[in-house]
Design a protein around this motif. Structure first.
Motif, PDB file in Angstrom:
ATOM      1  N   ALA A  23       9.116   9.514   0.965  1.00  0.00           N
ATOM      2  CA  ALA A  23       9.005  10.997   1.206  1.00  0.00           C
ATOM      3  C   ALA A  23       7.470  11.098   1.160  1.00  0.00           C
ATOM      4  N   LYS A  24       6.616  10.272   1.276  1.00  0.00           N
ATOM      5  CA  LYS A  24       5.145  10.307   1.537  1.00  0.00           C
ATOM      6  C   LYS A  24       4.950   9.844   2.900  1.00  0.00           C
ATOM      7  N   LYS A  25       3.788  10.497   3.639  1.00  0.00           N
ATOM      8  CA  LYS A  25       3.440   9.925   4.789  1.00  0.00           C
ATOM      9  C   LYS A  25       2.150   9.304   4.866  1.00  0.00           C
ATOM     10  N   SER A  26       1.448   8.989   3.763  1.00  0.00           N
ATOM     11  CA  SER A  26       0.276   8.421   3.779  1.00  0.00           C
ATOM     12  C   SER A  26      -0.139   7.657   2.315  1.00  0.00           C
ATOM     13  N   ILE A  27      -1.210   6.942   2.249  1.00  0.00           N
ATOM     14  CA  ILE A  27      -1.615   6.096   1.096  1.00  0.00           C
ATOM     15  C   ILE A  27      -3.123   6.061   1.253  1.00  0.00           C
ATOM     16  N   LYS A  28      -3.655   6.175   0.044  1.00  0.00           N
ATOM     17  CA  LYS A  28      -5.316   5.911  -0.004  1.00  0.00           C
ATOM     18  C   LYS A  28      -5.216   4.561  -0.528  1.00  0.00           C
ATOM     19  N   VAL A  29      -6.228   3.770   0.056  1.00  0.00           N
ATOM     20  CA  VAL A  29      -6.579   2.595  -0.569  1.00  0.00           C
ATOM     21  C   VAL A  29      -8.211   2.558  -0.844  1.00  0.00           C
ATOM     22  N   THR A  30      -8.488   2.358  -2.127  1.00  0.00           N
ATOM     23  CA  THR A  30      -9.856   2.325  -2.300  1.00  0.00           C
ATOM     24  C   THR A  30     -10.448   0.782  -2.647  1.00  0.00           C
ATOM     25  N   LEU A  31     -11.547   0.718  -1.711  1.00  0.00           N
ATOM     26  CA  LEU A  31     -12.198  -0.688  -1.692  1.00  0.00           C
ATOM     27  C   LEU A  31     -13.585  -0.316  -1.413  1.00  0.00           C
ATOM     28  N   ALA A  32     -14.286  -1.131  -2.397  1.00  0.00           N
ATOM     29  CA  ALA A  32     -15.552  -1.010  -2.170  1.00  0.00           C
ATOM     30  C   ALA A  32     -16.365  -1.600  -0.687  1.00  0.00           C
ATOM     31  N   GLY A  33     -17.115  -0.844  -0.495  1.00  0.00           N
ATOM     32  CA  GLY A  33     -17.915  -1.666   0.969  1.00  0.00           C
ATOM     33  C   GLY A  33     -17.368  -1.052   2.075  1.00  0.00           C
ATOM     34  N   VAL A  34     -16.177  -0.261   2.182  1.00  0.00           N
ATOM     35  CA  VAL A  34     -15.657   0.577   3.289  1.00  0.00           C
ATOM     36  C   VAL A  34     -16.490   1.486   3.753  1.00  0.00           C
ATOM     37  N   THR A  35     -16.958   1.842   4.963  1.00  0.00           N
ATOM     38  CA  THR A  35     -17.543   2.873   5.421  1.00  0.00           C
ATOM     39  C   THR A  35     -16.871   3.731   6.536  1.00  0.00           C
ATOM     40  N   THR A  36     -17.462   4.602   7.048  1.00  0.00           N
ATOM     41  CA  THR A  36     -16.726   5.467   8.071  1.00  0.00           C
ATOM     42  C   THR A  36     -16.849   4.824   9.109  1.00  0.00           C
ATOM     43  N   SER A  37     -17.671   3.496   9.236  1.00  0.00           N
ATOM     44  CA  SER A  37     -17.672   2.786  10.573  1.00  0.00           C
ATOM     45  C   SER A  37     -16.697   1.484  10.490  1.00  0.00           C
ATOM     46  N   SER A  38     -16.189   1.288   9.262  1.00  0.00           N
ATOM     47  CA  SER A  38     -15.323   0.330   9.333  1.00  0.00           C
ATOM     48  C   SER A  38     -13.959   0.389  10.260  1.00  0.00           C
ATOM     49  N   MET A  39     -13.470  -0.908  10.502  1.00  0.00           N
ATOM     50  CA  MET A  39     -12.246  -0.728  11.406  1.00  0.00           C
ATOM     51  C   MET A  39     -11.207  -1.320  10.511  1.00  0.00           C
ATOM     52  N   ILE A  40     -10.115  -0.608  10.514  1.00  0.00           N
ATOM     53  CA  ILE A  40      -8.851  -0.632   9.694  1.00  0.00           C
ATOM     54  C   ILE A  40      -7.709  -1.120  10.645  1.00  0.00           C
ATOM     55  N   LEU A  41      -7.085  -2.307  10.625  1.00  0.00           N
ATOM     56  CA  LEU A  41      -6.112  -2.886  10.871  1.00  0.00           C
ATOM     57  C   LEU A  41      -4.861  -2.462  10.133  1.00  0.00           C
ATOM     58  N   ALA A  42      -3.866  -1.756  10.535  1.00  0.00           N
ATOM     59  CA  ALA A  42      -2.618  -1.536   9.473  1.00  0.00           C
ATOM     60  C   ALA A  42      -1.345  -1.991  10.527  1.00  0.00           C
ATOM     61  N   THR A  43      -0.413  -2.581   9.642  1.00  0.00           N
ATOM     62  CA  THR A  43       1.087  -2.508  10.461  1.00  0.00           C
ATOM     63  C   THR A  43       2.153  -2.627   9.525  1.00  0.00           C
ATOM     64  N   LEU A  44       3.024  -2.161   9.851  1.00  0.00           N
ATOM     65  CA  LEU A  44       4.376  -2.039   8.704  1.00  0.00           C
ATOM     66  C   LEU A  44       4.992  -3.340   8.621  1.00  0.00           C
ATOM     67  N   GLN A  45       5.281  -3.659   7.221  1.00  0.00           N
ATOM     68  CA  GLN A  45       5.894  -4.952   6.665  1.00  0.00           C
ATOM     69  C   GLN A  45       7.130  -4.713   6.326  1.00  0.00           C
ATOM     70  N   THR A  46       7.628  -3.537   6.363  1.00  0.00           N
ATOM     71  CA  THR A  46       8.939  -3.160   6.141  1.00  0.00           C
ATOM     72  C   THR A  46       9.845  -2.342   7.252  1.00  0.00           C
ATOM     73  N   ALA A  47      11.065  -2.800   7.565  1.00  0.00           N
ATOM     74  CA  ALA A  47      11.692  -2.026   8.705  1.00  0.00           C
ATOM     75  C   ALA A  47      11.766  -0.565   8.284  1.00  0.00           C
ATOM     76  N   ALA A  48      11.561   0.178   9.000  1.00  0.00           N
ATOM     77  CA  ALA A  48      11.481   1.567   8.931  1.00  0.00           C
ATOM     78  C   ALA A  48      12.000   2.390   9.864  1.00  0.00           C
ATOM     79  N   GLY A  49      12.875   1.826  10.950  1.00  0.00           N
ATOM     80  CA  GLY A  49      13.547   2.792  11.918  1.00  0.00           C
ATOM     81  C   GLY A  49      12.254   2.927  12.961  1.00  0.00           C
TER      82      GLY A  49
END
Length: 136
Positions: A76-102
């Motif tokens: 029932a949530k649409k997002s998650i915040k991940v805290t990680l030292a060193g991330v900046t607004t210029s960082s590139m984040i690759l993200a992909t589902l690991q669970t089947a979600a239709g």
């Protein structure tokens, strides 16, 4: 250490060269859990790999990155915040589902200072896992 190299100023502490296509300029071998080759720097580049026409880096076996992981978006949530030292607004984040979600997919991953937020297209009915990788 078997070979120790040191330099002050410019130049290489240890240098190896091979002109044979099947040769190696420098080889490091570790046994019994030892590290075969280590590169580190306090403020510069720890290891620099370069090739003008071949692979700059060729890894055989598993690989580990300190700036990757798995996050769980709750049902029932649409997002998650991940805290990680060193991330900046210029960082590139690759993200992909690991669970089947239709038909649910990752909408985007938005970097901020010290964190990033992974957003889904819709809220899943059960929790889903998302793998992430940070570049820069």
């Amino acid at each position: 250490p078997a070979i120790v190299g040191s330099t002050k100023g410019t130049g290489s502490g240890v240098y190896g060269e091979s002109t044979n296509a099947s040769g190696r300029g420098t080889t490091g071998q570790g046994t019994n859990g030892a590290t075969g080759l280590y590169g580190g720097s306090d403020s510069g580049t720890g290891v620099y790999a370069k090739s003008t026409s071949g692979d700059a880096l060729n890894v055989v076996g598993k690989v580990t990155f300190s700036r990757s992981g798995l996050a769980t978006v709750a049902a029932a949530k649409k997002s998650i915040k991940v805290t990680l030292a060193g991330v900046t607004t210029s960082s590139m984040i690759l993200a992909t589902l690991q669970t089947a979600a239709g038909s649910i997919a990752v909408a985007n991953a938005v970097p901020a200072t010290g964190s990033f937020t992974i957003n889904l297209m819709a809220a899943p009915t059960t929790s889903v896992k998302v793998a992430w990788f940070v570049i820069g």
